[in-house]
Write a protein that holds these residues in place. Structure first.
Motif, short mmCIF file in Angstrom:
data_model
loop_
_atom_site.label_atom_id
_atom_site.label_comp_id
_atom_site.label_asym_id
_atom_site.label_seq_id
_atom_site.Cartn_x
_atom_site.Cartn_y
_atom_site.Cartn_z
N GLY A 103 31.96 -28.67 -52.29
CA GLY A 103 33.36 -28.87 -51.38
C GLY A 103 33.93 -27.34 -51.43
O GLY A 103 33.02 -26.30 -51.58
N GLU A 104 35.28 -27.42 -51.67
CA GLU A 104 35.99 -26.43 -51.73
C GLU A 104 35.81 -25.54 -53.03
O GLU A 104 36.70 -24.35 -53.21
CB GLU A 104 37.46 -26.53 -51.09
N ARG A 105 35.32 -26.07 -53.78
CA ARG A 105 35.14 -25.51 -55.24
C ARG A 105 34.18 -24.35 -55.34
O ARG A 105 34.08 -23.41 -56.14
CB ARG A 105 34.99 -26.41 -56.32
N VAL A 106 33.39 -24.37 -54.17
CA VAL A 106 32.24 -23.43 -54.07
C VAL A 106 32.73 -22.46 -52.61
O VAL A 106 32.69 -23.21 -51.65
CB VAL A 106 30.81 -23.91 -53.69
N LEU A 107 32.95 -21.30 -52.78
CA LEU A 107 33.29 -20.61 -51.86
C LEU A 107 32.32 -20.25 -50.76
O LEU A 107 31.15 -19.85 -50.97
CB LEU A 107 33.85 -19.08 -52.32
#
Length: 711
Positions: A103-107
């Motif tokens: 999700g948004e934890r991986v750019l």
């Protein structure tokens, strides 16, 4: 034919793979012109996807073969990296899980450009906009991303599309690249290409692709509602000024009706425009400038009528419109050489989002589930690259200030009283939050004769998303968790803070290479869906009553908890004989709640793969074994079910007529094994052969053929 891992390690560069999945014979990729140094090369995995492309404007014209069918979803390619796994949420909506984070934890970025997803449930995560047939390479940072790449809690991923490079000759040069693939398991095709002209001072090129597929077959049936359609086209140009380049590019991505069985709604369209321009290059011998400005506009419609079988009844018919606009600006000045330097920079990101739920049969029914959401972030960083003796260091720090706001939701006259009460309460709340975050990253490595030991220490942060903070209406929107639960936001959320340590070594013994990495990450204030209140199942609040109307009497609320992750991943290669190559990966991660006795949700099981290939002068043949263990460490609080392990086998063959023309073919899942990957979404389509609520099985046996050529 060159052995990629040996060459990569000897040059302290990135590990290179060929298109989806591993390379049998791969050449070293040219580094991107805007952000490369010895440090970033060593700590980046580069997956060369269309390595069959041999650009006449490039000096390196070697043609490695591909080893399997290229999936439409580029996340499936990125997941081949050590530490990676695929969160499969549909044919074009997969996400990269990296060491347990997704999700948004991986750019995620495309051509170095970051942007916000348009779908509230992440039907368009970043790699949705990178058609595999047009990808030149996918770069995945090894472990924690450096501060210069922007804020991210974990790794950073960048998909670089094919493009036109400056000519090496004094005269005008032209080139064209074309590729096409057919895959029987979903009766899909993908065609794409690039045409460019260039001189040593300027370049101009266009790209385009078209993909279409039917519902895919698995061992025992057909997964109905998994068809897809997508096309992309664009233009790019560049002009050299001294030792630098001014560049500009525009792309249009259009996703047509595409099924998403793990979600309540399917894609009707994504119409997305990408524009970016800037400068990159040397200003003086000791001063390098990277300047970039970008704009992305996403327009999205999803419903349960167009492709859902059967369509929802009139009273539950839904069509949701979602818009997202992202404006970005980045600047970085590097003082010094490539290996001894200080870089200072700053970046700004402005995001506007709107989501409106409607009933297409009743104009009086509409709700602004995400009303006029806005996020504005401004950040700055400093990063030093130096060395002491044999040891090399990269030290960086950044600070970001983020301001998030939400508007007042508007509702139609046909909306019942429950949602009206929630909307009124949300309108009376603060609807604004400011956060200041600080990131620190320290990397060290020591190149030796055959080994490169390395270690990373980091403190990384993530500000809660607009969805996690401002989702006032209980819905299944969760940025792609696709677990069937209903979620509601929380304006009191704190930013996540991750403290991580990782250590590894790159060993190159000539005919054998081995790169293990062990890591531990503690995340304070990890954002997780938790029971809305202490009386689970008792409908004593408006939120629970509205959630019950939507089919779930036990909604979850995003809250801060504490979590930890640890694991090990590795890749290896061996050449036991001159023409035989063996390579593979192994991944293990464990994710757990620290505040309670529970495992985290959607953590991949122990998994790995090994391939073997025989290389001829103009041909190659080989096979690959891919497998995963049982996953019994599952989240009780998210009602997650265990999963069974599996092993599958695929074979391939490749023949090159010349350096510029290549044909490939293979058989995937040759034994037609039935398997359900742990990270696969759950089926919501009634007419499918897959039972409702079951994990979607993966592809069955099928053949694929592909051809590529350069002119």
């Amino acid at each position: 034919m060159k052995f990629p891992l040996r060459r990569a390690l000897l040059s302290a560069s990135a590990l290179s793979f060929v298109a989806a999945p591993n390379a049998v014979m791969a050449q070293q990729s040219d580094a991107p012109e805007d952000d490369r140094s010895d440090a970033s090369d060593l700590l980046t995995d580069t997956i060369i996807v269309t390595a069959s492309k041999t650009d006449p404007l490039q000096a390196d014209n070697q043609s490695p073969p591909d080893q399997t069918a290229i999936p439409a979803d580029a996340a499936g390619i990125a997941a081949r990296t050590p530490g990676g796994a695929l969160v499969k949420n549909g044919a074009l909506s997969g996400q990269l899980s990296y060491r347990g984070f997704f999700g948004e934890r991986v750019l995620g970025r495309i051509n170095g450009q970051r942007f916000a997803s348009g779908g509230p449930n992440a039907m368009d995560p970043p790699l949705h906009y990178a058609p595999s047939i047009l990808i030149d390479r996918i770069e995945v940072t090894r472990g924690t991303a450096p501060v210069s790449q922007g804020p991210s809690l974990s790794a950073a991923v960048n998909a670089q599309l094919v493009g036109t490079r400056f000519s090496d000759s004094a005269e005008l040069a032209a080139n064209a690249y074309a590729a096409g693939q057919y895959r029987s398991v979903d009766n899909s095709y993908a065609v794409g290409g690039q045409i460019g002209i260039a001189t040593p001072r300027w370049r101009l090129g266009v790209i385009g692709s078209r993909e279409e597929g039917d519902d895919y077959d698995y061992a025992g049936g057909t997964a109905v509602g998994t068809s897809f359609e997508r096309q992309l086209y664009g233009v790019e140009g560049g002009f050299r000024a001294g030792e630098g380049e001014f560049f500009v590019e525009y792309r249009r991505s259009e996703t047509d009706p595409t099924g998403n069985p793990p979600f309540a709604l399917d894609i009707v369209y994504f119409d997305t425009d990408f524009l970016q321009a800037g400068y990159r290059g040397q200003l003086t011998d000791d001063l390098h400038l990277d300047l970039r400005m970008g704009h992305v506009t996403v327009r999205h419609l999803m419903d349960n009528q167009t492709t859902r079988h059967p369509a929802a009844p009139v009273t539950r018919a839904r069509a949701t419109f979602a818009d997202a606009d992202t404006n970005t600006g980045d600047i970085a000045l590097r003082f010094g050489s490539d290996t001894r330097n200080v870089t200072v920079g700053g970046d700004v990101e402005m995001i506007d989002k709107d989501v409106t739920i409607t009933n297409p049969t009743n104009a009086a029914f509409f709700l602004e589930a995400q009303p006029n959401l806005s996020s504005e972030r401004i950040g700055g960083f400093v990063q030093w690259h130096g060395g002491i003796g044999a040891a090399e260091f990269q030290l960086g720090a950044r600070i970001d200030r983020t301001s998030q706001t939400a508007g007042v939701p508007q509702l139609g006259a046909a909306v019942p009283m429950g949602p009206r009460m929630l909307a009124a309460a949300f309108a009376a709340s603060g609807r604004k939050q400011d956060d200041t975050t600080v990131d620190l990253v320290a990397r060290a490595w020591a190149p030796m004769a055959d080994i490169v030991p390395r270690v990373t220490l980091s403190r990384k942060t993530r500000v809660p998303s607009l969805l996690e903070r401002f989702a006032w209406l209980p819905t299944e929107a969760s940025y792609g968790l696709a677990d069937g639960n209903i979620y509601v936001g929380n304006q009191s959320l704190k930013p996540e803070v991750a403290y991580a340590v990782e250590a590894g070594v790159d060993f190159d013994g000539g005919a054998f290479t081995f790169r293990p990495t062990a890591y531990y990450r503690r995340v304070d204030d990890f954002i997780q869906g938790t029971p809305f209140d202490a009386t689970v199942g008792v409908l004593d609040t408006p939120v629970e009553m509205v959630a019950n109307m939507n089919g779930d009497p036990t909604p979850l609320k995003f809250r801060n908890v504490d979590a930890e992750f640890y694991g090990v991943d590795l890749d290896f290669s061996a050449r036991p004989a001159a023409r035989i190559v063996i390579d593979g990966t192994v991944n293990y991660v464990r994710g757990m709640r620290v505040d309670i006795d529970d495992d985290l949700y959607r953590i991949p099981p122990l998994n790995g793969r090994v391939s073997i290939a025989y290389e001829g002068d103009r041909f190659a043949i080989g096979g690959e074994l891919t497998g995963a263990a049982d996953q019994n460490a599952v989240s009780v609080s998210n009602d997650e079910d265990p999963s069974e392990g599996y092993m599958i086998v695929g074979i391939f063959a490749q023949f090159s007529l010349s350096d510029d023309v290549k044909f490939e073919a293979g058989v995937e899942n040759i034994f037609d094994t039935f398997y359900q990957p742990h990270l696969a979404g759950r089926n919501r389509v009634e007419a499918s052969d897959v039972p409702l609520g079951e994990r979607l099985p993966s592809y069955g046996r099928g053949v694929w053929v592909r051809a590529s050529a350069n002119f």
